[in-house]
Design a protein around this motif. Structure first.
Motif, PDB file in Angstrom:
ATOM      1  N   CYS A   1       0.828  -1.219   0.000  1.00 52.48           N
ATOM      2  CA  CYS A   1       0.000   0.000   0.000  1.00 52.48           C
ATOM      3  C   CYS A   1       0.856   1.262   0.000  1.00 52.48           C
ATOM      4  CB  CYS A   1      -0.952   0.000   1.191  1.00 52.48           C
ATOM      5  SG  CYS A   1      -2.277  -1.194   1.025  1.00 52.48           S
TER       6      CYS A   1
ATOM      7  N   LEU B   1       1.764   1.798  -3.548  1.00 55.45           N
ATOM      8  CA  LEU B   1       0.610   2.040  -4.412  1.00 55.45           C
ATOM      9  C   LEU B   1      -0.073   3.365  -4.107  1.00 55.45           C
ATOM     10  CD1 LEU B   1      -1.082  -1.470  -4.632  1.00 55.45           C
ATOM     11  CD2 LEU B   1       0.316  -0.325  -6.345  1.00 55.45           C
TER      12      LEU B   1
ATOM     13  N   HIS C   1      -0.448   5.951  -6.710  1.00 58.94           N
ATOM     14  CA  HIS C   1      -1.272   5.478  -7.822  1.00 58.94           C
ATOM     15  C   HIS C   1      -2.613   4.957  -7.296  1.00 58.94           C
ATOM     16  CE1 HIS C   1       2.415   5.642 -10.181  1.00 58.94           C
ATOM     17  NE2 HIS C   1       3.004   4.944  -9.229  1.00 58.94           N
ATOM     18  N   LYS C   2      -3.170   5.634  -6.301  1.00 58.53           N
ATOM     19  CA  LYS C   2      -4.369   5.145  -5.617  1.00 58.53           C
ATOM     20  C   LYS C   2      -5.555   4.989  -6.568  1.00 58.53           C
ATOM     21  CE  LYS C   2      -5.173   7.034  -1.708  1.00 58.53           C
ATOM     22  NZ  LYS C   2      -5.581   7.942  -0.641  1.00 58.53           N
TER      23      LYS C   2
ATOM     24  N   ALA D   1      -5.005   2.064  -8.843  1.00 58.28           N
ATOM     25  CA  ALA D   1      -5.140   0.803  -8.111  1.00 58.28           C
ATOM     26  C   ALA D   1      -6.609   0.461  -7.880  1.00 58.28           C
ATOM     27  CB  ALA D   1      -4.393   0.888  -6.784  1.00 58.28           C
TER      28      ALA D   1
ATOM     29  N   ILE E   1       6.073   1.485 -10.505  1.00 56.11           N
ATOM     30  CA  ILE E   1       5.973   1.016  -9.117  1.00 56.11           C
ATOM     31  C   ILE E   1       7.211   0.207  -8.752  1.00 56.11           C
ATOM     32  CG2 ILE E   1       4.665  -0.488  -7.575  1.00 56.11           C
ATOM     33  CD1 ILE E   1       2.137   0.407  -9.153  1.00 56.11           C
TER      34      ILE E   1
ATOM     35  N   ILE F   1       1.112  -8.350  -7.313  1.00 52.36           N
ATOM     36  CA  ILE F   1       0.164  -7.329  -7.774  1.00 52.36           C
ATOM     37  C   ILE F   1      -0.399  -7.672  -9.148  1.00 52.36           C
ATOM     38  CG2 ILE F   1      -0.051  -4.926  -8.513  1.00 52.36           C
ATOM     39  CD1 ILE F   1       1.927  -4.188  -6.329  1.00 52.36           C
TER      40      ILE F   1
END
Length: 165
Positions: free
Chosen positions: A14, A17, A20-21, A24, A96, A139
């Motif tokens: 998290c 990420l 890039h919420k 995601a 990422i 992921i």
């Protein structure tokens, strides 16, 4: 310079990420939607089967809506969800992974001198690469299939597909 990194795997993922919420969330929603197409298709096929006794004089016009939705489901919706998952994976996973490697290198560079006496540089870089590869596999490979399977299992256990339309 010592950077604090999360200690658990979920918090660690998290953490990377978070920038890039929105992507995601779209990724998760597409994977969940991919799990809904199978049960939706079962409902449509059941509807077609239930409508077959009502077909008279070879007039299949009452079957066109359900049949069209089955084709739309197979060709467009399922394809769109998996193409969307693939696009997001190919577009954002390299960024990422680079972010993970960069933060881990910063973390390692902040370690004291004794850390480098105890660990060889090749071992350190291999561990960072293995971590980044493992996160990428988790992921991009496991998560969408797990979400899709979970949704399909939940829908099938709930008996949603066996209800009358």
């Amino acid at each position: 310079m010592q950077h604090l990194l999360p200690k658990t795997l979920f918090q660690f993922i998290c953490h990377f990420l978070r920038p890039h919420k929105s992507i995601a969330i779209i990724y998760i929603l597409l994977a969940v939607a991919a799990g809904l197409w199978g049960p939706f298709n079962s409902i449509l096929i059941k509807n077609v089967i239930n409508l077959l006794p009502h077909v008279q004089d070879r007039d299949i016009s009452i079957l066109t809506l359900s049949s069209s939705l089955i084709v739309l489901n197979f060709i467009v919706l399922d394809n769109f969800t998996w193409r969307g998952v693939g696009y997001i994976r190919c577009k954002f996973m390299p960024a990422i992974i680079n972010n993970i490697i960069e933060k881990m290198m910063d973390h390692v560079l902040g370690k004291p001198h004794q850390f480098y006496q105890d660990n060889l540089s090749g071992k350190i870089s291999r561990n960072i690469t293995n971590l980044a590869d493992g996160i990428e596999l988790l992921i991009s490979g496991i998560t969408p299939n797990f979400l899709r399977g979970s949704v399909q299992l939940t829908v099938s256990v709930s008996g949603f597909t066996s209800t009358q339309i």
